[in-house]
Design an enzyme around this catalytic site. Structure first.
Site, mmCIF file in Angstrom:
data_model
loop_
_atom_site.group_PDB
_atom_site.id
_atom_site.type_symbol
_atom_site.label_atom_id
_atom_site.label_comp_id
_atom_site.label_asym_id
_atom_site.label_seq_id
_atom_site.Cartn_x
_atom_site.Cartn_y
_atom_site.Cartn_z
ATOM 1 N N ARG A 177 0.823 -1.226 0.000
ATOM 2 C CA ARG A 177 0.000 0.000 0.000
ATOM 3 C C ARG A 177 0.849 1.265 0.000
ATOM 4 O O ARG A 177 0.515 2.271 0.627
ATOM 5 C CB ARG A 177 -0.967 0.047 1.191
ATOM 6 N N CYS A 226 -10.581 -1.140 3.710
ATOM 7 C CA CYS A 226 -9.913 -1.138 5.017
ATOM 8 C C CYS A 226 -9.548 0.291 5.424
ATOM 9 O O CYS A 226 -8.993 1.045 4.621
ATOM 10 C CB CYS A 226 -8.650 -1.992 4.971
ATOM 11 N N GLU A 296 -5.086 3.608 6.003
ATOM 12 C CA GLU A 296 -5.031 3.224 4.589
ATOM 13 C C GLU A 296 -5.940 4.181 3.811
ATOM 14 O O GLU A 296 -5.633 4.592 2.698
ATOM 15 C CB GLU A 296 -5.500 1.773 4.414
HETATM 16 C C1 LIG Z 1 -15.560 -2.476 -0.753
HETATM 17 C C2 LIG Z 1 -14.127 -2.072 -0.937
HETATM 18 C C3 LIG Z 1 -13.141 -3.038 -1.002
HETATM 19 C C4 LIG Z 1 -11.793 -2.677 -1.159
HETATM 20 N N1 LIG Z 1 -10.859 -3.663 -1.213
HETATM 21 C C5 LIG Z 1 -9.560 -3.334 -1.409
HETATM 22 C C6 LIG Z 1 -8.563 -4.344 -1.508
HETATM 23 O O1 LIG Z 1 -8.826 -5.542 -1.414
HETATM 24 N N2 LIG Z 1 -7.272 -3.956 -1.724
HETATM 25 C C7 LIG Z 1 -6.926 -2.634 -1.855
HETATM 26 O O2 LIG Z 1 -5.742 -2.345 -2.072
HETATM 27 N N3 LIG Z 1 -7.853 -1.657 -1.751
HETATM 28 C C8 LIG Z 1 -9.146 -1.967 -1.536
HETATM 29 N N4 LIG Z 1 -10.093 -0.970 -1.442
HETATM 30 C C9 LIG Z 1 -9.681 0.455 -1.475
HETATM 31 C C10 LIG Z 1 -9.762 1.112 -2.868
HETATM 32 O O3 LIG Z 1 -10.736 0.491 -3.661
HETATM 33 C C11 LIG Z 1 -8.424 1.044 -3.599
HETATM 34 O O4 LIG Z 1 -7.422 1.702 -2.847
HETATM 35 C C12 LIG Z 1 -8.500 1.694 -5.002
HETATM 36 O O5 LIG Z 1 -7.365 1.316 -5.722
HETATM 37 C C13 LIG Z 1 -8.603 3.219 -4.967
HETATM 38 O O6 LIG Z 1 -8.783 3.687 -6.297
HETATM 39 P P1 LIG Z 1 -9.676 4.965 -6.630
HETATM 40 O O7 LIG Z 1 -9.578 5.198 -8.099
HETATM 41 O O8 LIG Z 1 -11.046 4.806 -6.085
HETATM 42 O O9 LIG Z 1 -8.885 6.090 -5.845
HETATM 43 P P2 LIG Z 1 -9.496 7.357 -5.064
HETATM 44 O O10 LIG Z 1 -10.220 6.871 -3.864
HETATM 45 O O11 LIG Z 1 -10.228 8.242 -5.992
HETATM 46 O O12 LIG Z 1 -8.157 8.096 -4.612
HETATM 47 C C14 LIG Z 1 -7.322 7.535 -3.635
HETATM 48 C C15 LIG Z 1 -5.962 8.292 -3.679
HETATM 49 O O13 LIG Z 1 -5.328 8.019 -4.933
HETATM 50 C C16 LIG Z 1 -5.110 9.237 -5.632
HETATM 51 N N5 LIG Z 1 -5.332 8.979 -7.056
HETATM 52 C C17 LIG Z 1 -6.424 8.434 -7.647
HETATM 53 N N6 LIG Z 1 -6.224 8.334 -8.970
HETATM 54 C C18 LIG Z 1 -4.999 8.844 -9.210
HETATM 55 C C19 LIG Z 1 -4.215 9.045 -10.381
HETATM 56 N N7 LIG Z 1 -4.638 8.677 -11.598
HETATM 57 N N8 LIG Z 1 -3.004 9.636 -10.245
HETATM 58 C C20 LIG Z 1 -2.546 10.002 -9.034
HETATM 59 N N9 LIG Z 1 -3.219 9.832 -7.898
HETATM 60 C C21 LIG Z 1 -4.437 9.268 -7.986
HETATM 61 C C22 LIG Z 1 -6.088 10.246 -5.068
HETATM 62 O O14 LIG Z 1 -5.589 11.564 -5.239
HETATM 63 C C23 LIG Z 1 -6.131 9.819 -3.615
HETATM 64 O O15 LIG Z 1 -5.008 10.340 -2.931
HETATM 65 C C24 LIG Z 1 -11.449 -1.302 -1.269
HETATM 66 C C25 LIG Z 1 -12.446 -0.323 -1.211
HETATM 67 C C26 LIG Z 1 -13.781 -0.696 -1.042
HETATM 68 C C27 LIG Z 1 -14.829 0.366 -0.992
#
Ligand SMILES: Cc1cc2nc3c(=O)[nH]c(=O)nc-3n(C[C@H](O)[C@H](O)[C@H](O)COP(=O)(O)OP(=O)(O)OC[C@H]3O[C@@H](n4cnc5c(N)ncnc54)[C@H](O)[C@@H]3O)c2cc1C
Length: 302
Positions: A177, A226, A296
């Protein structure tokens, strides 16, 4: 924050950036928490250096949104605007074992699209919501795999240099992470190199991961996954569970009954409620185990 200066509005139009006033971040995040601000939707990667120059010169602070699945956003009128990439058509192009994917592409759809073309490896990521860019930022992973393993190169806007660069996989470190990208780097596209596997075999892996998720996570409830990272050699969820904290609530923010490291918005939770719950659980874990849990979930002015 509201952009009303006609000079900035005209500049955005020239750069093919769509301006959406008064967007609710509660509606754009999986936790369903967050105030309002202006949303800037970017249609072309090439506009980004000029867009950021325009915002910086006019003192408009900004944050970068992916799919909003790992965020806890503050309440009320937010003091920055939000940038988001618009997906090009197509957003995934395959070339042998390589998948060229736009950062705005949905992660789950990317996994299944590659699977249908006999490219596997990412089965564990099925069920992780959000975009491929968001997954790269935090090196998303599950069930023993992480996206970083498959990264061959990343197209990134480097704010410090004010330009778009291509980074090779070996130039980036991917840890649990955590990645070596600078906090203000923006991932724009990635090339993944994936192992060939028969579709049927990948599908079976996906089925197993889906089942594990269904049996252990509160799917269908508002969460950000998480809340805490697992400390080295330990499980944050297990510690919270052992302390009997499942079901603990502050307002409508609640430690989930099924997975103790998932905190859900069980109704109309505010950022204040969720933060108070996070602080309470962190303190109790620290008292009992002497471990300082690290978030996280990413906090945006919460
Ligand atoms: C039900 C559920 C289950 C999940 N299970 C997991 C799991 O098993 N493993 C896991 O690792 N995570 C898990 N997550 C967390 C999450 O889904 C991941 O971290 C996911 O990769 C976040 O992506 P996002 O596009 O939604 O990012 P966002 O939530 O939109 O952003 C998160 C961060 O990333 C940055 N960001 C987003 N896109 C970019 C980009 N293109 N360039 C630079 N920075 C960027 C944002 O600025 C912010 O700081 C889960 C979440 C939920 C709701």
């Amino acid at each position: 924050m509201r952009i009303s200066d006609p000079k900035i509005v005209a500049g955005l139009a020239t750069l093919d950036v769509e301006l959406r006033h008064g967007t609710s971040l509660a509606e754009l995040t999986s936790l369903g928490i967050g105030g309002t601000t202006d949303l800037l939707r970017i249609n072309k990667h090439e506009s980004i250096p000029s867009l950021l120059r325009l915002l910086d010169e006019n003192h408009v602070p900004h944050k970068f949104l992916g799919g909003g699945s790992n965020l806890l956003v503050g309440d009320g009128d937010l003091p920055w605007v939000v940038l988001q990439l618009v997906s090009p058509e197509p957003d995934i192009v395959l070339e042998g074992k390589l998948a060229h994917v736009d950062a705005s592409a949905d992660l789950g759809r990317t996994v299944t699209f590659c699977a249908k073309h006999d490219l596997g490896g990412m089965e564990g990521l099925i069920g992780v919501p959000g975009t491929v860019g968001g997954a790269l930022r935090m090196n998303a992973g599950a069930y023993g795999m992480q996206i970083g393993t498959y990264v061959r190169e990343v197209k990134v806007y480097r704010a410090a240099q004010r330009k778009i660069e291509i980074l090779r996989g070996h130039q980036i470190s991917f840890e649990y992470r955590h990645t070596s990208f600078a906090p203000d780097d923006m991932m724009l596209a990635v090339t993944l190199e994936l192992p060939s596997k028969p579709f049927k075999e990948i599908l079976e892996g996906i089925r197993i991961c889906n089942e594990k998720r269904r049996s252990s996570q509160p799917l269908g409830q508002k969460s950000a996954g998480c809340i805490f990272k697992n400390p080295p050699g330990a499980s944050a969820g297990r510690m919270i569970d052992e302390l009997g904290l499942k079901g603990l609530t502050v307002g409508d923010a609640r430690v989930n009954d099924r997975h103790a490291n998932f905190f859900v918005n069980a109704g109309k939770a505010s950022a204040k409620d969720m933060l108070a719950l996070i602080a309470d659980v962190r303190e109790r874990v620290h008292k009992a185990y002497g471990v300082e849990l690290e978030n996280e979930v990413v906090l945006w002015n919460a």
